[in-house]
Design a protein around this motif. Sequence first.
Motif, PDB file in Angstrom:
ATOM      1  N   SER A  20       0.696  -1.245   0.082  1.00  0.00           N
ATOM      2  CA  SER A  20      -0.225  -0.086   0.012  1.00  0.00           C
ATOM      3  C   SER A  20       0.780   1.206  -0.006  1.00  0.00           C
ATOM      4  O   SER A  20       1.905   1.620   0.888  1.00  0.00           O
ATOM      5  CB  SER A  20      -0.949   0.036   1.323  1.00  0.00           C
ATOM      6  OG  SER A  20      -1.447   1.307   1.587  1.00  0.00           O
ATOM      7  N   ARG A  21       0.389   2.055  -1.006  1.00  0.00           N
ATOM      8  CA  ARG A  21       1.304   3.305  -1.120  1.00  0.00           C
ATOM      9  C   ARG A  21       0.925   4.233   0.427  1.00  0.00           C
ATOM     10  O   ARG A  21       2.075   5.016   0.877  1.00  0.00           O
ATOM     11  CB  ARG A  21       0.627   4.138  -2.210  1.00  0.00           C
ATOM     12  CG  ARG A  21       1.462   5.297  -2.635  1.00  0.00           C
ATOM     13  CD  ARG A  21       1.044   6.132  -3.614  1.00  0.00           C
ATOM     14  NE  ARG A  21       1.189   5.622  -5.021  1.00  0.00           N
ATOM     15  CZ  ARG A  21       2.154   5.474  -5.593  1.00  0.00           C
ATOM     16  NH1 ARG A  21       3.443   5.825  -5.176  1.00  0.00           N
ATOM     17  NH2 ARG A  21       2.334   5.132  -7.116  1.00  0.00           N
ATOM     18  N   THR A  25       5.507   4.542   2.803  1.00  0.00           N
ATOM     19  CA  THR A  25       5.471   5.820   2.193  1.00  0.00           C
ATOM     20  C   THR A  25       6.582   6.302   1.611  1.00  0.00           C
ATOM     21  O   THR A  25       6.691   7.765   0.922  1.00  0.00           O
ATOM     22  CB  THR A  25       5.267   6.865   3.288  1.00  0.00           C
ATOM     23  OG1 THR A  25       6.077   6.656   4.451  1.00  0.00           O
ATOM     24  CG2 THR A  25       3.622   6.865   3.706  1.00  0.00           C
ATOM     25  N   GLN A  26       7.496   5.190   1.330  1.00  0.00           N
ATOM     26  CA  GLN A  26       8.967   5.773   0.814  1.00  0.00           C
ATOM     27  C   GLN A  26       8.908   5.901  -0.719  1.00  0.00           C
ATOM     28  O   GLN A  26       9.764   6.908  -1.257  1.00  0.00           O
ATOM     29  CB  GLN A  26       9.973   4.840   0.937  1.00  0.00           C
ATOM     30  CG  GLN A  26       9.660   3.179   0.286  1.00  0.00           C
ATOM     31  CD  GLN A  26      10.899   2.285   0.404  1.00  0.00           C
ATOM     32  OE1 GLN A  26      11.997   2.589  -0.198  1.00  0.00           O
ATOM     33  NE2 GLN A  26      10.779   1.241   0.783  1.00  0.00           N
ATOM     34  N   TYR A  27       7.725   5.777  -1.465  1.00  0.00           N
ATOM     35  CA  TYR A  27       7.701   6.018  -2.666  1.00  0.00           C
ATOM     36  C   TYR A  27       6.693   7.264  -3.018  1.00  0.00           C
ATOM     37  O   TYR A  27       6.420   7.692  -4.025  1.00  0.00           O
ATOM     38  CB  TYR A  27       6.936   4.770  -3.383  1.00  0.00           C
ATOM     39  CG  TYR A  27       7.747   3.628  -3.388  1.00  0.00           C
ATOM     40  CD1 TYR A  27       8.908   3.483  -4.188  1.00  0.00           C
ATOM     41  CD2 TYR A  27       7.659   2.565  -2.579  1.00  0.00           C
ATOM     42  CE1 TYR A  27       9.641   2.412  -4.097  1.00  0.00           C
ATOM     43  CE2 TYR A  27       8.346   1.564  -2.486  1.00  0.00           C
ATOM     44  CZ  TYR A  27       9.353   1.452  -3.342  1.00  0.00           C
ATOM     45  OH  TYR A  27      10.398   0.418  -2.911  1.00  0.00           O
ATOM     46  N   GLY A  28       6.570   7.863  -1.880  1.00  0.00           N
ATOM     47  CA  GLY A  28       5.785   9.235  -1.968  1.00  0.00           C
ATOM     48  C   GLY A  28       4.280   8.984  -2.595  1.00  0.00           C
ATOM     49  O   GLY A  28       3.657   7.919  -2.757  1.00  0.00           O
ATOM     50  N   GLU A  29       3.727  10.222  -3.160  1.00  0.00           N
ATOM     51  CA  GLU A  29       2.386  10.177  -3.546  1.00  0.00           C
ATOM     52  C   GLU A  29       2.317   9.557  -5.067  1.00  0.00           C
ATOM     53  O   GLU A  29       1.280   8.967  -5.675  1.00  0.00           O
ATOM     54  CB  GLU A  29       1.887  11.459  -3.640  1.00  0.00           C
ATOM     55  CG  GLU A  29       1.163  11.842  -2.608  1.00  0.00           C
ATOM     56  CD  GLU A  29       0.539  13.154  -2.644  1.00  0.00           C
ATOM     57  OE1 GLU A  29       0.010  13.684  -3.343  1.00  0.00           O
ATOM     58  OE2 GLU A  29       0.422  13.886  -1.320  1.00  0.00           O
ATOM     59  N   GLY A  31       5.508   7.980  -6.809  1.00  0.00           N
ATOM     60  CA  GLY A  31       6.798   7.492  -7.070  1.00  0.00           C
ATOM     61  C   GLY A  31       6.444   5.787  -7.482  1.00  0.00           C
ATOM     62  O   GLY A  31       5.209   5.321  -7.150  1.00  0.00           O
ATOM     63  N   THR A  32       7.295   5.140  -8.299  1.00  0.00           N
ATOM     64  CA  THR A  32       7.017   3.804  -8.609  1.00  0.00           C
ATOM     65  C   THR A  32       8.251   2.978  -8.025  1.00  0.00           C
ATOM     66  O   THR A  32       9.428   3.407  -8.263  1.00  0.00           O
ATOM     67  CB  THR A  32       6.824   3.682 -10.088  1.00  0.00           C
ATOM     68  OG1 THR A  32       5.886   4.541 -10.555  1.00  0.00           O
ATOM     69  CG2 THR A  32       6.442   2.197 -10.400  1.00  0.00           C
ATOM     70  N   LEU A 215      -2.941   3.457  -5.641  1.00  0.00           N
ATOM     71  CA  LEU A 215      -3.005   2.494  -4.176  1.00  0.00           C
ATOM     72  C   LEU A 215      -1.778   2.073  -3.945  1.00  0.00           C
ATOM     73  O   LEU A 215      -1.609   1.663  -2.876  1.00  0.00           O
ATOM     74  CB  LEU A 215      -4.275   1.576  -4.402  1.00  0.00           C
ATOM     75  CG  LEU A 215      -5.564   2.059  -4.489  1.00  0.00           C
ATOM     76  CD1 LEU A 215      -6.509   1.282  -4.927  1.00  0.00           C
ATOM     77  CD2 LEU A 215      -5.900   2.795  -2.963  1.00  0.00           C
ATOM     78  N   THR A 216      -0.999   1.639  -5.025  1.00  0.00           N
ATOM     79  CA  THR A 216       0.076   1.083  -4.894  1.00  0.00           C
ATOM     80  C   THR A 216       1.216   1.652  -5.758  1.00  0.00           C
ATOM     81  O   THR A 216       1.154   2.292  -6.421  1.00  0.00           O
ATOM     82  CB  THR A 216       0.100  -0.514  -5.186  1.00  0.00           C
ATOM     83  OG1 THR A 216       1.528  -1.164  -4.750  1.00  0.00           O
ATOM     84  CG2 THR A 216      -0.329  -0.697  -6.590  1.00  0.00           C
ATOM     85  N   PHE A 217       2.624   1.137  -5.121  1.00  0.00           N
ATOM     86  CA  PHE A 217       3.684   1.616  -5.896  1.00  0.00           C
ATOM     87  C   PHE A 217       4.351   0.792  -6.807  1.00  0.00           C
ATOM     88  O   PHE A 217       5.229   0.972  -7.362  1.00  0.00           O
ATOM     89  CB  PHE A 217       4.940   2.366  -4.877  1.00  0.00           C
ATOM     90  CG  PHE A 217       5.000   1.223  -3.824  1.00  0.00           C
ATOM     91  CD1 PHE A 217       5.703   0.054  -3.814  1.00  0.00           C
ATOM     92  CD2 PHE A 217       4.057   1.246  -2.529  1.00  0.00           C
ATOM     93  CE1 PHE A 217       5.969  -1.197  -3.120  1.00  0.00           C
ATOM     94  CE2 PHE A 217       4.429   0.240  -1.602  1.00  0.00           C
ATOM     95  CZ  PHE A 217       5.157  -0.818  -1.686  1.00  0.00           C
TER      96      PHE A 217
END
Length: 305
Positions: A20-21, A25-29, A31-32, A215-217
């Motif tokens: 879950s994004r 939170t390391q991929y931000g809003e 990021g992939t 919803l996901t990175f």
Amino acid sequence: MRIAGQVQIDDIPKICPLVSRAVNTQYGEKGTRVVEVAGVRFGGERPVVIGGPCAVESHAQTVGLARAVKRAGADMLRGGAYKPRTSPHDFQGSGLEGLCILSIAREETDLPIVTEVMDPRLVGEVAQVADMLQVGSRNMHNYTLLAEVGRARKPILLKRGMSASLCEWLGAAEYIAKQGNLDIVLCERGIRGFPSGEYSRYVLDLNVIPAAKMLTFLPIVVDPSHATGVSAMVEPASRAALEMGSHGLLIEVADLAFGEPKCDGLQAIDAATLGRIVRFAHIRREESEARSPKAVEVGASRPGN
Ligand code: PEP
Ligand code: MN
């Protein structure tokens, strides 16, 4: 009203925290996570194009098609050694021999290989050859297999179940992630809808791409071959998928010089068409960020009566 067993988009952080994004939170809003397969980067600078036969049928057919796929500029080779068929009397794939042929094709072309594993007992065997393990649509709900591929320490191409909601699909990804493997690429391959089979094989759900990205990175790619089941639709569907923000494509290719394919011949494209799709994917990358749909507010629009 709450119903037993029902999950909704809002439940994703709770039921799928690892993918879950909102939680990770390391991929931000936006990021992939880049999933790397032998130097090929899903979710990286440009879309990844995977081409190859539906099934590995022979040495000549697979190596010949691998060379054509390479010449077309694609990044990876696909091909099933184990095939999930509707009838147990139909060709089931060439098994171990097919895996050997795939490794020869890789030696000849340097293309990394993605191939399907259906049986949890064969994960080790398939993983010895595959650069990326494919979990097919029919097995997306096979939780034993998902846990087993999660332990295989290989990147996973996780196809969407043909009747799976986005929540169920991300739940399947979570099973893999729970084993410590976050190298998962989602693959939309068409879902069953009321017109399925009338003018195309499934309904290609491109709307799921921005929703999944919100919803996901995890990177997401599209299989326009199984989604449409019609070779003439594959090129425009590929372009549409890239326009909707797909990180790549998984495409079936055939050449009648090797005989009529044993399965899915009607949806296969030739290498020249694959070459056009690859060129489009490369141009598309240059325009990518400016034109891809912004993240949507999932659930904001509900169909009316
Ligand atoms: C495949 O890609 O070979 C395949 C069988 O696809 P799906 O699982 O999407 O039907
Ligand atoms: Mn196929």
